[in-house]
Design a protein around this motif. Structure first.
Motif, PDB file in Angstrom:
ATOM      1  N   GLU A  20       0.856  -1.188   0.000  1.00  0.00           N
ATOM      2  CA  GLU A  20       0.000   0.000   0.000  1.00  0.00           C
ATOM      3  C   GLU A  20       0.887   1.231   0.000  1.00  0.00           C
ATOM      4  OE1 GLU A  20      -3.282   2.256   2.790  1.00  0.00           O
ATOM      5  OE2 GLU A  20      -2.843   0.166   3.178  1.00  0.00           O
ATOM      6  N   VAL A  21       0.660   2.113  -0.958  1.00  0.00           N
ATOM      7  CA  VAL A  21       1.480   3.319  -1.051  1.00  0.00           C
ATOM      8  C   VAL A  21       0.724   4.566  -0.596  1.00  0.00           C
ATOM      9  CG1 VAL A  21       2.975   2.357  -2.835  1.00  0.00           C
ATOM     10  CG2 VAL A  21       0.978   3.717  -3.491  1.00  0.00           C
ATOM     11  N   THR A  22      -0.491   4.387  -0.136  1.00  0.00           N
ATOM     12  CA  THR A  22      -1.292   5.450   0.458  1.00  0.00           C
ATOM     13  C   THR A  22      -1.512   6.628  -0.479  1.00  0.00           C
ATOM     14  OG1 THR A  22      -0.217   4.844   2.534  1.00  0.00           O
ATOM     15  CG2 THR A  22      -1.681   6.726   2.591  1.00  0.00           C
ATOM     16  N   GLY A  23      -2.307   6.402  -1.497  1.00  0.00           N
ATOM     17  CA  GLY A  23      -2.736   7.503  -2.342  1.00  0.00           C
ATOM     18  C   GLY A  23      -2.129   7.520  -3.725  1.00  0.00           C
ATOM     19  N   VAL A  44      -3.214  -1.039  -8.666  1.00  0.00           N
ATOM     20  CA  VAL A  44      -4.652  -1.072  -8.425  1.00  0.00           C
ATOM     21  C   VAL A  44      -4.994   0.260  -7.771  1.00  0.00           C
ATOM     22  CG1 VAL A  44      -6.555  -2.220  -7.233  1.00  0.00           C
ATOM     23  CG2 VAL A  44      -4.617  -3.585  -8.092  1.00  0.00           C
ATOM     24  N   PHE A  45      -5.945   0.983  -8.371  1.00  0.00           N
ATOM     25  CA  PHE A  45      -6.320   2.270  -7.794  1.00  0.00           C
ATOM     26  C   PHE A  45      -7.784   2.577  -8.045  1.00  0.00           C
ATOM     27  CE2 PHE A  45      -4.786   3.159 -12.042  1.00  0.00           C
ATOM     28  CZ  PHE A  45      -5.563   4.201 -12.521  1.00  0.00           C
ATOM     29  N   ASP A  46      -8.301   3.489  -7.242  1.00  0.00           N
ATOM     30  CA  ASP A  46      -9.695   3.928  -7.332  1.00  0.00           C
ATOM     31  C   ASP A  46      -9.784   5.179  -8.197  1.00  0.00           C
ATOM     32  OD1 ASP A  46     -10.351   1.969  -5.445  1.00  0.00           O
ATOM     33  OD2 ASP A  46     -10.170   3.350  -3.769  1.00  0.00           O
ATOM     34  N   ARG A  80      -8.760  17.826  -8.855  1.00  0.00           N
ATOM     35  CA  ARG A  80      -7.385  17.315  -8.698  1.00  0.00           C
ATOM     36  C   ARG A  80      -7.365  15.788  -8.842  1.00  0.00           C
ATOM     37  NH1 ARG A  80      -2.843  17.072 -10.200  1.00  0.00           N
ATOM     38  NH2 ARG A  80      -1.221  16.499  -8.761  1.00  0.00           N
ATOM     39  N   THR A  81      -8.367  15.107  -8.328  1.00  0.00           N
ATOM     40  CA  THR A  81      -8.450  13.651  -8.463  1.00  0.00           C
ATOM     41  C   THR A  81      -8.562  13.264  -9.929  1.00  0.00           C
ATOM     42  OG1 THR A  81      -9.403  13.306  -6.276  1.00  0.00           O
ATOM     43  CG2 THR A  81      -9.879  11.622  -7.926  1.00  0.00           C
TER      44      THR A  81
END
Length: 137
Positions: A20-23, A44-46, A80-81
């Motif tokens: 997990e790389v947190t963001g 894998v990302f949201d 920004r996302t």
């Protein structure tokens, strides 16, 4: 990791580590670092499509002026996302779509909103069990 365990798959025994790389901000740099060291990576990302709306709903109880300030912040965060999503996809060699749909390739998986939303829509038993656990405290 939970899905692998449930399926009886030992990722570690197969030489696979989940990190997990947190963001989103840390995905590209982590990928570059690991690949430079010769470690193959899969992202894998949201896409976080529903985050802004969920945050807006949380402001319903605020005074109009307070709500407006929060909503402006949520709009900036959402913009920004979308930029980060497009940057990640461009880096991964895909079209830079600001709000991607659910997609899985040989290099990455992206969830349109988030993993929880995906599961609640595509794995009904998961959502029912989650609700049961929440109800139990």
């Amino acid at each position: 990791m939970g899905c692998a365990e449930r399926a009886g798959i030992n990722l570690g025994a197969d030489g696979i580590s989940v990190i997990e790389v947190t963001g989103k901000d840390n995905l590209m740099i982590s990928d570059v670092l690991f690949r430079t060291l010769g470690v193959p990576c899969y992202m894998v990302f949201d896409g976080d499509a529903g985050t802004e709306e969920r945050k807006r709903q949380s402001t319903a109880h605020l005074l109009p002026e307070q709500r407006q300030d929060k909503e402006l912040k949520y709009e900036r965060d959402a913009r920004r996302t979308r930029e980060k999503n497009a940057d990640l996809l461009r880096y991964l060699g895909s079209p830079p779509i600001p709000q991607p749909s659910d997609e899985s390739t040989a290099r990455y998986t992206v969830f349109e909103d988030n993993l929880e939303t995906y599961f609640s829509q595509h794995w009904l038993a998961w959502d029912l069990r989650r609700r049961d656990l929440v109800a139990l405290g």
